[in-house]
Design an enzyme around this catalytic site. Sequence first.
Site, PDB file in Angstrom:
ATOM      1  N   HIS A  56      36.959  39.414  36.821  1.00 39.77           N
ATOM      2  CA  HIS A  56      36.702  38.870  38.157  1.00 39.77           C
ATOM      3  C   HIS A  56      35.581  37.845  38.062  1.00 39.77           C
ATOM      4  CE1 HIS A  56      33.863  42.159  37.759  1.00 39.77           C
ATOM      5  NE2 HIS A  56      33.195  41.765  38.816  1.00 39.77           N
ATOM      6  N   HIS A  58      32.466  37.487  39.254  1.00 36.52           N
ATOM      7  CA  HIS A  58      31.016  37.700  39.305  1.00 36.52           C
ATOM      8  C   HIS A  58      30.344  37.188  38.033  1.00 36.52           C
ATOM      9  CE1 HIS A  58      31.508  41.052  42.557  1.00 36.52           C
ATOM     10  NE2 HIS A  58      31.471  39.839  43.078  1.00 36.52           N
ATOM     11  N   ASP A  60      27.981  38.106  36.208  1.00 35.10           N
ATOM     12  CA  ASP A  60      27.704  38.973  35.053  1.00 35.10           C
ATOM     13  C   ASP A  60      28.965  39.228  34.222  1.00 35.10           C
ATOM     14  OD1 ASP A  60      28.451  40.567  37.384  1.00 35.10           O
ATOM     15  OD2 ASP A  60      28.093  42.338  36.130  1.00 35.10           O
ATOM     16  N   HIS A  61      30.078  38.616  34.627  1.00 32.88           N
ATOM     17  CA  HIS A  61      31.312  38.705  33.838  1.00 32.88           C
ATOM     18  C   HIS A  61      31.739  37.345  33.311  1.00 32.88           C
ATOM     19  CE1 HIS A  61      32.063  42.956  34.937  1.00 32.88           C
ATOM     20  NE2 HIS A  61      31.172  42.605  35.843  1.00 32.88           N
ATOM     21  N   HIS A 115      36.965  45.731  44.525  1.00 32.62           N
ATOM     22  CA  HIS A 115      35.611  45.295  44.163  1.00 32.62           C
ATOM     23  C   HIS A 115      35.445  43.816  44.537  1.00 32.62           C
ATOM     24  CE1 HIS A 115      31.893  44.723  41.980  1.00 32.62           C
ATOM     25  NE2 HIS A 115      32.453  43.788  41.249  1.00 32.62           N
ATOM     26  N   ASP A 135      35.040  45.971  37.052  1.00 33.66           N
ATOM     27  CA  ASP A 135      34.197  46.687  38.014  1.00 33.66           C
ATOM     28  C   ASP A 135      35.027  47.438  39.056  1.00 33.66           C
ATOM     29  OD1 ASP A 135      32.137  45.580  36.620  1.00 33.66           O
ATOM     30  OD2 ASP A 135      31.344  44.370  38.263  1.00 33.66           O
ATOM     31  N   HIS A 175      30.774  48.242  33.006  1.00 38.34           N
ATOM     32  CA  HIS A 175      29.351  48.625  32.998  1.00 38.34           C
ATOM     33  C   HIS A 175      29.221  50.079  32.561  1.00 38.34           C
ATOM     34  CE1 HIS A 175      27.748  45.186  35.463  1.00 38.34           C
ATOM     35  NE2 HIS A 175      29.004  45.164  35.912  1.00 38.34           N
TER      36      HIS A 175
HETATM   37 ZN   LIG Z   1      29.793  43.634  36.991  1.00 41.42          ZN
HETATM   38 ZN   LIG Z   2      31.502  42.642  39.815  1.00 44.91          ZN
END
Ligand SMILES: [Zn+2]
Ligand SMILES: [Zn+2]
Length: 263
Positions: A56, A58, A60-61, A115, A135, A175
């Site tokens: 996805h 975000h 952090d990905h 998410h 996530d 995560h």
């Molecule tokens: Zn994440």
């Molecule tokens: Zn996420």
Amino acid sequence: MIVEQIWTGNSGRNFNYLIACSETGEALAVDPLDHEKCLARAKARGWTITQILNTHHHRDHTGGNRQVMAATHAPVLAHANAKDQIPEMTRGLRAGDVIKVGKTVELECLDTPGHTMSHICLRSHTDQPALFCGDTLFNAGAGNCHNGGHPQELYGTFANQLAKLPENTLIYPGHDYIVNNLRFTLDREPDNAKAKEMLPGMERQDTNHPLVTTLALEREINTFFRLSSPSVIRRLREAFPDLSDTPDPKTVFLKLRELRNKW
Ligand SMILES: [Zn+2]
Ligand SMILES: [Zn+2]
């Protein structure tokens, strides 16, 4: 299919993945935020990263995309509807699409909203199947819906897709939240013997070699799969006195998600 689970050691507790073909050494990098570790691991194994997948949009990905692209010229794959949020994406994915890695690996794309509304999970049809779930599903927990998601959609994804996967499916989340999630499970279901038994070991676990759960184990320890547990419902009625004593699974899921937001 060879899976390398890469612990980033960052504050977000992200896991990155390399999924490789054992015959050709071609590899798919999943959410390679820690591009240095992903590139180094591929090099150490003698693999070539030929594709990048974002579960996805975000940051952090997706935050390692550009560096991995620069080093490997690999294209970026993500949910077709994430195009505006991931401008470097070159292949848009939909439910049922298949990603081939080398000669031996085939991964099926699941469209798993909740998410975010453009989230892909990957499913392998290997002898022991595997799910790379970003996530959406965590070990002993579920993704939040704070940044572009919807709890109702997340429930639909759990009930209609994840819960129907084979019991021996290996779970590879985005995560490491297992300790906090087990504590939440025990708060919601204090008599959950399996969660109680696992917590001390998980508190000491080496995240470079983390436990890989199965869907069968998740059904035991993940409160979001335990929607008809009498103790979950009893505890929920303490928090929500208006709740009926036979709530439907969706209502239980939504209430648990609401409580987990403040946990
Ligand atoms: Zn994440
Ligand atoms: Zn996420």
